[in-house]
Scaffold this motif. Structure first.
Motif, short mmCIF file in Angstrom:
data_model
loop_
_atom_site.label_atom_id
_atom_site.label_comp_id
_atom_site.label_asym_id
_atom_site.label_seq_id
_atom_site.Cartn_x
_atom_site.Cartn_y
_atom_site.Cartn_z
N THR A 26 60.77 43.26 62.48
CA THR A 26 61.80 42.24 62.25
C THR A 26 62.99 42.46 63.17
N ALA A 27 63.42 43.72 63.30
CA ALA A 27 64.55 44.04 64.17
C ALA A 27 64.21 43.74 65.62
N TYR A 28 62.98 44.03 66.02
CA TYR A 28 62.56 43.75 67.40
C TYR A 28 62.61 42.26 67.69
N LYS A 29 62.11 41.43 66.79
CA LYS A 29 62.09 39.98 67.02
C LYS A 29 63.50 39.43 67.16
N LYS A 30 64.44 39.98 66.40
CA LYS A 30 65.83 39.54 66.54
C LYS A 30 66.37 39.89 67.92
N SER A 31 65.97 41.04 68.43
CA SER A 31 66.49 41.50 69.71
C SER A 31 65.97 40.69 70.89
N THR A 32 64.90 39.93 70.71
CA THR A 32 64.34 39.17 71.82
C THR A 32 64.95 37.79 71.96
N THR A 33 65.87 37.43 71.08
CA THR A 33 66.55 36.15 71.23
C THR A 33 67.54 36.23 72.38
N TYR B 298 72.27 38.33 71.13
CA TYR B 298 72.15 39.34 70.09
C TYR B 298 73.29 40.33 70.24
N GLU C 255 75.98 46.14 64.32
CA GLU C 255 76.93 45.08 64.04
C GLU C 255 77.89 44.89 65.21
N ARG D 204 71.05 48.98 68.71
CA ARG D 204 71.67 47.73 68.27
C ARG D 204 72.40 47.94 66.95
N THR E 58 66.27 49.66 67.98
CA THR E 58 66.91 49.29 66.73
C THR E 58 68.13 50.17 66.46
#
Length: 350
Positions: free
Chosen positions: A49-56, A59, A118, A116, A113
């Protein structure tokens, strides 16, 4: 599988410090994948889940790419010309620890992760340049919008540094080429470009090739898939591509497509040599396997995995490490690759 289940039950009943069954399965899966696939990995549901967020495209993090070498060490590469300029991190620095915790032996994605976090918080990175003593640098996390292109417009050349292939690169390249005039040589600088999105590299190469040109083949367990150009080229100017030993993966796909279709001339050093593609396969609990699923075969039909792509012109170290935004250095490059061309004028239009 019966043997595996028996082993887990024995560990649970006899080991002095047994782990939970779930953790045992996760660690065993990760170890197995990494033992058979040099680029493979296993991510838990939380890690994936954290990885998918980072590919946007946007971020909260820091503007660098983390890359793992075959020996298990990790190296850092800034994603933009100005990123980390004041942090004390240099391109190619080895990452030793994050917030004091060593990274060796960890998954690439777990480390990402940890880096990355806040917005406006700080992360401490222990890094090392070459054989020097490790040092600690603090970098503030912030929302990052990484433009993968840096452009310089001169009288005779249009210079584009492609920092990474992202989903936005083909669109940005198309817009960039609108500013090119017929008399200019297009120079694509792919030094330190460690790849990115394979479809983005495919679509970027498509912009400069005739319809039906072979971009690459994917050879999987199920057969061979041809990836060909589908649209008319947006520019027919001469193209020079600059590469180095860190140029890899999707960047090598772009180079091979243009060079082996005789659409570009390459200069620099032999590339890294990563000619295999990976993708994630999601599992029922939200975790995922990263597996090498295909070999990439360039138009010339000679695989380059582990060997790299040799340039038409091998540049001396001082030149291949130069800042080609400098007109003098750009002139040196053109004199080697295009000896009949006139020197660039001194004015630069950015």
């Amino acid at each position: 599988m019966a043997l595996f289940q028996e082993a887990i039950l024995k560990i649970r009943s006899e080991a002095l410090l047994p782990s939970s069954p779930n953790r045992t399965v996760q660690e065993a899966t990760r170890a197995y994948v990494q033992s058979i696939d040099e680029y493979g990995d296993y991510l838990t549901a939380k890690e994936y889940t954290a990885y998918k967020k980072s590919t946007t495209y946007k971020y909260s993090g820091i503007s660098l790419e983390l890359r793992e070498k075959i020996d298990g060490r990790f190296f850092l590469y800034p994603l933009t010309e100005n990123s980390l300029k004041n942090s004390g991190i240099k391109s190619g620095d080895e990452l030793i620890a994050v917030n004091g915790f060593p990274v060796y032996g960890k998954s690439l994605f777990v480390i990402g992760t940890e880096i990355r976090g806040e917005n406006k918080t700080w992360v401490q990175l222990t890094v090392k340049t070459g054989d020097n003593i490790p040092r600690i640098v603090s970098v503030q996390r912030k929302p990052t919008e990484n433009n993968p292109l840096t452009e310089i417009n001169t009288s005779k050349a249009y210079y584009v540094k492609i920092i990474r292939f992202t989903r936005d690169t083909p669109m940005l390249l198309r817009k960039s080429m609108l500013r090119v005039n017929k008399s200019q040589t297009i120079i694509f600088d792919l030094r330190h470009n460690t790849g990115g999105s394979l479809p983005a590299a495919n679509q970027s190469a498509d912009l400069f090739l005739m319809p039906g040109s072979r971009i690459y083949q994917l050879r999987t367990r199920n057969g061979v898939q041809n990836i060909n150009s589908t649209s008319l080229p947006i520019a027919d100017n001469p193209i020079i591509i600059i590469q180095d030993k860190e140029t890899a993966s999707a960047a090598e796909v772009f180079i091979a497509a243009l060079v082996q279709n005789e659409r570009a001339t390459s200069a620099g050093k032999t590339t890294f040599g990563k000619g295999r593609a990976q993708r994630f396969f999601e599992l029922h609990d939200g975790s995922a396997l990263l597996l090498t699923y295909s070999e990439i075969i360039p138009p010339g039909e000679q695989g380059y995995h582990g060997k790299g792509l040799t340039p038409h012109f091998t540049l001396p170290d001082d030149l291949v490490n130069s800042d080609f935004r400098n007109i003098f250095r750009l002139n040196q490059l053109l004199r080697i690759v295009m000896p009949d061309s006139n020197n660039l004028k001194s004015e630069v239009r950015q």
